[in-house]
Design an enzyme around this catalytic site. Sequence first.
Site, PDB file in Angstrom:
ATOM      1  CD  GLU A 109       3.577  62.622  46.753  1.00 20.29           C
ATOM      2  OE1 GLU A 109       3.367  61.457  47.155  1.00 20.29           O
ATOM      3  OE2 GLU A 109       3.386  62.969  45.574  1.00 20.29           O
ATOM      4  CD  GLU A 151      -0.058  63.858  43.024  1.00 19.39           C
ATOM      5  OE1 GLU A 151      -1.052  64.472  43.415  1.00 19.39           O
ATOM      6  OE2 GLU A 151       1.114  64.195  43.308  1.00 19.39           O
TER       7      GLU A 151
END
Lengths: 213, 236
Positions: A130, A110
């Site tokens: 995640e 990210e």
Amino acid sequence: MCIELERHGAILIVTLHRPAQLNAIDASLRDALYETFCNVRDDESLQVVILRGSGKGFCAGADLTEFGEANTVLQKRRIRLQHDVWEVIRTCNKFTIAMLHGFAIGSGLELAMLCDVRIASDDAVFALPEAAIGMMPAAGGTQSLPRLTNLAHAMDLALTGRRFYAEQAWQYGIVQQIVPRDELVRTVMQYAEHVLTQSQWRTLQREIRASTD
Amino acid sequence: MLSIHEQIATVTLTATTMTTQLAAQLRDVAEQLQYAEQVSIVIIQATSPHFLPYVEDDGGVGHYAFYNQVTMMLEAWARLPQVIMAVIDGACAQIGLSIACLADLRIGSEATTIAHTGLALGGVAKRFSQLVGKGVAMHVFVGGHVMDAQEAQLRGFLRVEASPQAAVEQLAKQLSAQSKIAMQYTKESILRGSDLTFQQALLHEMDLYMLVQTSHDRLEGVEAYLQKRAPQFKGE
């Protein structure tokens, strides 16, 4: 120090330096990144920022060992709004390059996706895992990923959490260039120097960023 | 049409033609699934190799009822929070393409083709464009291009498998072991964020993330990771 800085004229190399933890992002690294990018923003002599990781990889994501020691959710939200490291990097007024090798996982990926371009070595490995640990990408990943690639790839990668590699990342439009590991530093420095020769880079960056806003 | 086994719901289409009655049935199914708390994955598949490429709409007296029922059905499917997987093993067009675009993951075979022929309902052109890009969407929707399986895979629209049915079952099982809340919020963040400015979308992502932080799943996920064991998510 969890961040090392190296200056070459108008180019700044920011190195994530927690090699024993694969540069996993803990509160100290997050705060150091925030402080660094605030300083970068205000330094008019800088034009290009290169973000890289020390040791075996770029960044293995959030440091889960510190979870549970932190603040309440309400406090976390307030801290995030007051010191939004991801927003400071995304809106950085310098040209940002992520230099990727080894793992760029979770918030590591990210972080890289908030930069203007990503150049990877052929051994780079990516994933947004995640959901497998009860979390979701929250360093801008659910927004930067579909804007870099498309909704179809973004859904696939974010929901399945599957690993993908440099060649695939290039096909998806996440990575712009792949080079052998031993050529990575030289290639990225040449890229940065090329940016410096582009008199209109600020205008072009602003227009391109706005096109996905 | 609907069967539910543990966390996985399977919707099986036995027709290749979309009718007013079928649209009503599919709408009912979506409304049931909306409140099926135990379901984390929805699979939609067809007994025929083809994925609803035909419509029964002659433009006559039943036209409005058909149009309305199909649109309401697509709205109901678009609201589903679960991860939707579509098995597309043949021609996919018309309302079939609208439904395929509402799926989050599409699995097919070398025989799969993607085309726009006739009706474009439920915002399918916009969703298809977001899924594969504007130029490709124009080429398919306006230029009449028929996308084959390899191209669809290259664009990310389709995962091509030798046995799509087996592949989708395996993937559904794998995904159902993940946190339902995390997957649903990730899906919501990506989809809603695509209609917001980047900055607004980031704030939305952050708020969803803070909600996830309050869940049992997040606690269990991190504990399991640190203890090097498989997590036991409850979807709470």
